[in-house]
Every structure is written in C-alpha cells, then in structure tokens.
Design a protein around this motif. Structure first.
Motif, PDB file in Angstrom:
ATOM      1  N   TYR A   1      45.611  31.507  42.322  1.00  0.00           N
ATOM      2  CA  TYR A   1      46.755  31.129  41.711  1.00  0.00           C
ATOM      3  C   TYR A   1      46.454  29.711  40.695  1.00  0.00           C
ATOM      4  O   TYR A   1      47.867  29.118  40.272  1.00  0.00           O
ATOM      5  CB  TYR A   1      48.043  31.195  42.312  1.00  0.00           C
TER       6      TYR A   1
ATOM      7  N   ASP B   1      39.388  37.369  52.042  1.00  0.00           N
ATOM      8  CA  ASP B   1      38.845  37.962  51.031  1.00  0.00           C
ATOM      9  C   ASP B   1      37.902  39.040  51.068  1.00  0.00           C
ATOM     10  O   ASP B   1      37.063  38.713  51.913  1.00  0.00           O
ATOM     11  CB  ASP B   1      38.762  36.817  49.875  1.00  0.00           C
ATOM     12  N   SER B   2      37.955  40.187  50.241  1.00  0.00           N
ATOM     13  CA  SER B   2      36.950  40.972  50.363  1.00  0.00           C
ATOM     14  C   SER B   2      35.735  40.753  50.146  1.00  0.00           C
ATOM     15  O   SER B   2      34.613  41.367  50.413  1.00  0.00           O
ATOM     16  CB  SER B   2      37.368  42.169  49.574  1.00  0.00           C
TER      17      SER B   2
ATOM     18  N   MET C   1      30.811  53.687  46.325  1.00  0.00           N
ATOM     19  CA  MET C   1      31.482  52.552  46.850  1.00  0.00           C
ATOM     20  C   MET C   1      31.902  52.668  48.340  1.00  0.00           C
ATOM     21  O   MET C   1      32.122  51.499  48.688  1.00  0.00           O
ATOM     22  CB  MET C   1      33.001  52.807  46.033  1.00  0.00           C
TER      23      MET C   1
ATOM     24  N   SER D   1      40.478  39.055  38.929  1.00  0.00           N
ATOM     25  CA  SER D   1      41.440  39.768  39.910  1.00  0.00           C
ATOM     26  C   SER D   1      42.852  40.149  39.315  1.00  0.00           C
ATOM     27  O   SER D   1      43.575  40.714  39.714  1.00  0.00           O
ATOM     28  CB  SER D   1      41.778  38.897  41.077  1.00  0.00           C
ATOM     29  N   GLY D   2      42.891  39.980  38.034  1.00  0.00           N
ATOM     30  CA  GLY D   2      43.925  40.416  37.251  1.00  0.00           C
ATOM     31  C   GLY D   2      45.164  39.097  37.457  1.00  0.00           C
ATOM     32  O   GLY D   2      46.060  39.483  37.240  1.00  0.00           O
ATOM     33  N   TYR D   3      44.888  38.130  38.134  1.00  0.00           N
ATOM     34  CA  TYR D   3      45.762  36.959  38.524  1.00  0.00           C
ATOM     35  C   TYR D   3      46.114  36.358  37.377  1.00  0.00           C
ATOM     36  O   TYR D   3      47.359  35.628  37.233  1.00  0.00           O
ATOM     37  CB  TYR D   3      45.371  36.286  39.582  1.00  0.00           C
TER      38      TYR D   3
ATOM     39  N   ARG E   1      34.207  44.109  40.068  1.00  0.00           N
ATOM     40  CA  ARG E   1      35.104  45.341  40.218  1.00  0.00           C
ATOM     41  C   ARG E   1      35.666  45.668  38.651  1.00  0.00           C
ATOM     42  O   ARG E   1      36.197  44.910  37.924  1.00  0.00           O
ATOM     43  CB  ARG E   1      36.297  45.254  40.733  1.00  0.00           C
TER      44      ARG E   1
ATOM     45  N   PHE F   1      37.841  48.631  38.721  1.00  0.00           N
ATOM     46  CA  PHE F   1      38.966  49.543  38.793  1.00  0.00           C
ATOM     47  C   PHE F   1      39.896  49.446  37.647  1.00  0.00           C
ATOM     48  O   PHE F   1      40.244  48.274  36.851  1.00  0.00           O
ATOM     49  CB  PHE F   1      39.892  49.007  40.043  1.00  0.00           C
TER      50      PHE F   1
ATOM     51  N   ARG G   1      42.344  46.681  37.072  1.00  0.00           N
ATOM     52  CA  ARG G   1      41.906  45.272  37.870  1.00  0.00           C
ATOM     53  C   ARG G   1      42.239  44.092  37.144  1.00  0.00           C
ATOM     54  O   ARG G   1      42.736  43.083  37.715  1.00  0.00           O
ATOM     55  CB  ARG G   1      40.672  45.584  38.454  1.00  0.00           C
TER      56      ARG G   1
END
Lengths: 168, 430
Positions: B73, B127-128, B192, B374-376, B392, B394, B397
């Motif tokens: 962030y 976190d992944s 995936m 992350s689209g944040y 990613r 997605f 996303r």
C-alpha cells in the motif's frame, strides 16, 4: 429423500481463484466489506443470495492464486458451510481450515447440480444428495477436522494459551 | 555423503527433517517444524496480526526471526492505504521489531537483498510468492494471516512432507529467452494446480547457468504452478550473491542441500526440458497457464506495457528490457510503465545506465512497490491490452475487469512496447 439434506448447492466451474473470491480492489476493507463482492466477477448475485448453511460445489483447483485468507474468510462471513471440489489450491486449503471453513475433496463434486440439496456426513466423509446418491470424499487429517470443529486456529490458540496460563 | 542405512533423500526432505529436528522424514509424514524466519507485509501483516495478538493476549515468539516489509500500500494513495500503512509503522515501533523495511522494494526481493534468506532455512511468508526464497535453497512458502498468527505465537508450523517434482533443464537458454519463459512454459504444461502443493525442484545445467535473480523468477512462479515451494540447490552462484548481500561466509552452508543421487521416482519424479529449444513464451488472458510461444500470437495490439513486480522488475529484468529498448522509442500512444522491484535494483540500474535507457525510450518510472501487479495501485485503463512482466493475469487482477493482460519476459514486453503489438524480442536483438 435423504435425511438431513439441508445444504443448498451453489455450483461453480473450475479454477475459481482468490481474486474472484476476494477482489484486490476491496482488499483494503474489513471482511464485511469484501464479502459482498465475493465471486461477483463470475456470479454477481451470489453474495447477496447465498444463505448460511449453503455449500459451494466446484470444479478442480478451487482457490488458486494468492495467499490472502480473505478468500476463505469471505465465504465464512457469508455463512458458507463447506466447499466441495475435486481439488483445491494447497495454500487455500490451509487457510480455509485455519478459518474454520470445511473443504471436502471429492472427485465427483462436479456431479452436484446448482440448487440441489445435500447432506454432509463427516464421520463417513461422504456427500449425500436428496435423491440418494452418495459421493465419497478424501480423508482429512484428524487435527484439521478438530480445527474446523473448534471454529478455526484462533480458537485453538486461545484454548492453548488459557490452558498454559491455568495454575497446575 | 549420506549416513549409512539412510535411503537417498530429496532436498525438500532434508530441509524439513532439519526444521522438525528429525534425522529423516518420509513423504506424506505430517510434522511440526520450527520456523527460522517469518516475513509479512503491510497488507497481510500488522493490520491483521495486531488485533488478533491483542485479542489473545499473546506475544511474538521471537522478534529477531520476524521481517516486516511495507510494499503493498506504499506509497499511500488514499485514506484506506494511509490507515493500513500507519498501523504497520506504529505496530513496528511499538513492538520494536528489529527488521523493518519501509518503501524500499517488494518483500520477496528485499528479503534476500538484506541477507535474511540462507540455504537450509525453513521460512514462511504472508504472501503467495514466498516460494521465491526457494531459489536460495531455503524451504519457503506462503501462508495466510491466521496461520501467521499461529507462527507468531508458537514459532511452529505443520507441514506434510511433499513429493518432489524435478524440472530438469538441459542445454542453455538462447539469447532473448529467460527464466520467465522457462517457468511460463512449465506452468502451461502442468497447469495452475499441476504442482499439487508438492515441492518443485528446478535443476540441470540450464538452471545452474542462471543468475541468482533469474533463479528467483523460477522459484517465484512455482506459486502459479500450485507448488508449495520451488527449490533450487544452492551452489557457488548462491554463495557469491549472498556474500555481496553481506551474509558472512560461515553462515552459507552449501554442502548439505541437494537431492541425493538415486532418489526413487515415486518420491521425485523427473521431467526433462531442453533450454536451447525454448522460444519466448506468452500467457494469454486470463491464466498464467494459457501459455504459447510468442510466434503463435499473430497480430495482437497492446496499449500498455508493464515492467514491474517481484517476478519481473529485478535488476536482471531491467537490464533485459534495456537491451531491447536502448536507442529506440516505444510505439506512438503506447504507455510503458516501469516499477523496479527494489530501490537497490533501481539504484544499480541507474548507475549502469539501464534506467536511463528505459526512460529515454519513453518509460514512466513508478514507485518500487507492488503497485498495479496486484491491482492495489490501479493504473491499468479499462479495455486495454496489457503485456506485463508480472506473475498473474487473472481477470480483474490488475484492477480493471475489462483489461486483457498477457504475461511475458522483460525482453518480450520491451519488444512489444517498441512495436505496439506482441513481438518476438529475438527479432529486435538479432
């Protein structure tokens, strides 16, 4: 009619990912703010219509993607009783049990239809449909079932800390 | 090297055996491991851990083993991000956390650059993409915040000893082809969730020839393969890199951490690949597994090119992009964004003239943070075709549900930025 077939099935496809379960744009919010957007990209009416006790049946690889446990937390918040799928992301699997959400790995999960009613048998690890079909699920380690029954890891930690604090 | 009577072991088995204090472990065993290092960031960490720890009245088991990175962030763009980052900063100060890195880069890159990851360790991250640490011969994987709470309270974590999927790469990568292409190719082949939450081990001469940061790209995207961890046996490349990161030589153990010869195929299945035959790969929307060679894409226009993320904006990634872009300008109307993975990498790129080459080509420099990946930090316009070095694609996303995101290497993203359509970097480099 199978006795106790009380859980309504919401049917989803394969590869439901964590960004669909907990969209990034809402990740700043608390779980109450994320849950209304759960799965809206694939089924906009889901979050508003799902009822506590309902279950999700899905295709393979449910929960792939991020480590964000809000993906499982949103389902818990909406009252989803269990997710039934042929396979899960390993990371989502851990998160779900930690939050008290039951996941059933069921090779035949895709035989379940949207809107049908089912019963869950955690002793036999079976899904039973209202019309009498029985779907077998894979074994779950006992400590994970205990975790779900305790309502998740936080409750277990609390019990552990309270037991440690008690005078011998 | 193995003690007598011990059957050959995989690297994953050896790492877990050490962490759970047993001489050896069998595949399928569920064991409790001592955590050597726990990392979390502003999104997964304090804002979730602080209230839960307070609710339990519990303390952090060992603060020296905890690393906090502010990367999701930052820089703060609105009140919600300011609140989240403030919680992290206040809590770090209140807890006197010794290892806090604020706004200097993305956790998976900062962690090794600050010398926290060493061969033989057992580590978790909130976190992944935490399997990135596997590039250093550490067993590292991502966990959720509640499980991280368990680690904070107990210092322990359960793990089921995984099978190993060995990805053996023969040959050597051609010019313009990278670790990103290798890993996209493997994800395309296995899917995936093809890693089935087992351990993937990247090995063979083509892997040994990779730089440390390229190895990190492989391990990073083992997450997209659905593996728990993505290991690479440490070697002199690892040692040299860690020495530069300030890790003392005596703390770098290379000898123990490899998969024994003769380990049987039921525990370590091997798949073979030829690096020399690999073309640049592109993953089409909306899955990293939707991968094909770049030449299969025909004429696909792109409006945005994004070089960012732990996956694709490390120094080696920036160098690759600059090699393509130096002396050229991006296509008219195309927006090229570069968000270096860490300040250290950005500084090095500046010193080498790499950053200058990117800016001269028309790149916009974004903060060294997770940003749009992350689209944040939403900067991706609706409806755009985007080609990105991220991990990613997605749907939604990167912040726009209507954007079409293609994943590729920094070479391919740079070449596509030049032509305004998905392009093969080998044609530019030739």
């Amino acid at each position: 009619m199978s006795a106790g077939a009380t859980h309504k099935v919401w049917r989803f496809g394969a590869d439901i990912d964590t960004d669909q379960l907990a969209p990034g744009a809402y990740m700043k919010l608390a779980i109450e703010g994320i849950a209304p957007h759960c799965l809206e990209a694939v089924r906009p009416e889901f979050a508003a219509s799902v009822k506590p006790g309902d279950v999700i049946a899905a295709g393979p690889s449910f929960g792939i993607g991020s480590s964000r446990e809000q993906a499982a937390g949103a389902l818990v918040n909406l009252g989803v009783r269990a997710v039934i799928a042929p396979s899960f992301s390993g990371l989502f699997f851990r998160n779900a049990f930690n939050l008290g959400l039951l996941l059933l790995t069921c090779p035949d999960a895709e035989q379940l239809s949207d809107g049908e009613r089912i019963a869950l048998d955690l002793q036999q690890l079976q899904v039973r449909t209202a019309d009498g079909r029985v779907l077998a699920c894979e074994p779950i380690p006992g400590f994970l079932l205990d975790m779900v029954q305790a309502g998740g890891l936080v409750n277990q930690l609390r019990q552990r800390l309270q037991a440690a604090a008690r005078p011998a | 090297m193995s003690p007598p009577n011990r059957p050959p072991q995989t690297l994953a088995q050896k790492l877990i055996a050490r962490a759970c204090g047993q001489a050896q472990v069998a595949v399928g065993d569920i064991v409790s491991c001592q955590v050597d290092l726990a990392m979390f960031h502003d999104s997964s960490g304090p804002r979730r851990l602080k209230p839960m720890l307070e609710d339990l009245g519990a303390q952090i088991w060992n603060k020296d083993r905890v690393v906090l990175v502010m990367d999701h962030y930052v820089p703060e763009q609105d009140d919600d991000s300011r609140r989240i980052v403030r919680i992290a900063r206040d809590w770090a100060a209140e807890q006197r956390l010794p290892h806090v890195y604020d706004s200097i880069g993305i956790c998976h890159v900062v962690l090794p650059q600050k010398g926290h990851i060493r061969p033989g360790m057992f580590c978790v991250g909130g976190d992944s993409h935490s399997p990135t640490g596997g590039a250093f011969g550490a067993y590292m994987f991502g966990i959720g915040s509640t499980e991280m709470l368990g680690v904070m309270v107990t210092g322990e974590l359960w793990v089921r000893v995984p099978q190993t999927i060995r990805m053996w790469w023969d040959g050597r990568l051609p010019a313009g082809v990278t670790a990103k292409d290798m890993v996209l190719h493997m994800i395309g082949r296995f899917g995936m969730n093809g890693g089935d939450y087992q351990a993937v081990e990247f090995c063979g001469p083509a892997v040994q020839a990779l730089s440390m940061q390229e190895r990190m790209t492989l391990s990073n995207m083992s997450a997209e393969m659905g593996a728990q961890t993505g290991l690479i046996a440490p070697d002199t490349t690892t040692r040299d890199w860690l020495l530069l990161a300030g890790v003392p030589d005596e703390a770098i153990d290379l000898d123990a951490w490899y998969t024994d010869e003769g380990v049987d195929e039921t525990r370590a299945r091997t798949f073979r690949f030829d690096a020399a035959a690999l073309a640049p790969q592109v993953a089409a929307p909306h899955s990293p597994a939707n991968t094909r060679p770049v030449g299969d894409f025909g004429d696909v226009a792109v409006q945005v090119a994004y070089i960012g993320a732990c996956t694709g904006a490390k120094l080696d990634d920036l160098r690759a992009a600059a090699q393509v872009l130096r002396g050229h300008r991006v296509a008219p109307g195309l927006r090229l964004m570069v968000a270096p993975a860490s300040l250290q990498d950005q500084q090095a790129a500046q010193d080498e003239g790499v950053l200058g080459a990117l800016l001269d080509a028309g790149a916009e420099l974004l903060p060294t943070a997770c940003g749009a990946c992350s689209g944040y930090g939403g900067t991706i316009p609706d409806g755009a075709n985007v080609i990105a070095t991220t991990a990613r694609n997605f749907k939604g996303r990167m912040g726009s549900a209507t954007a079409q995101v293609y994943l590729a290497s920094p070479y391919t993203v740079a070449a596509s930025a030049l032509s305004g359509r998905i392009a093969d970097p080998r044609e530019v480099l030739a």
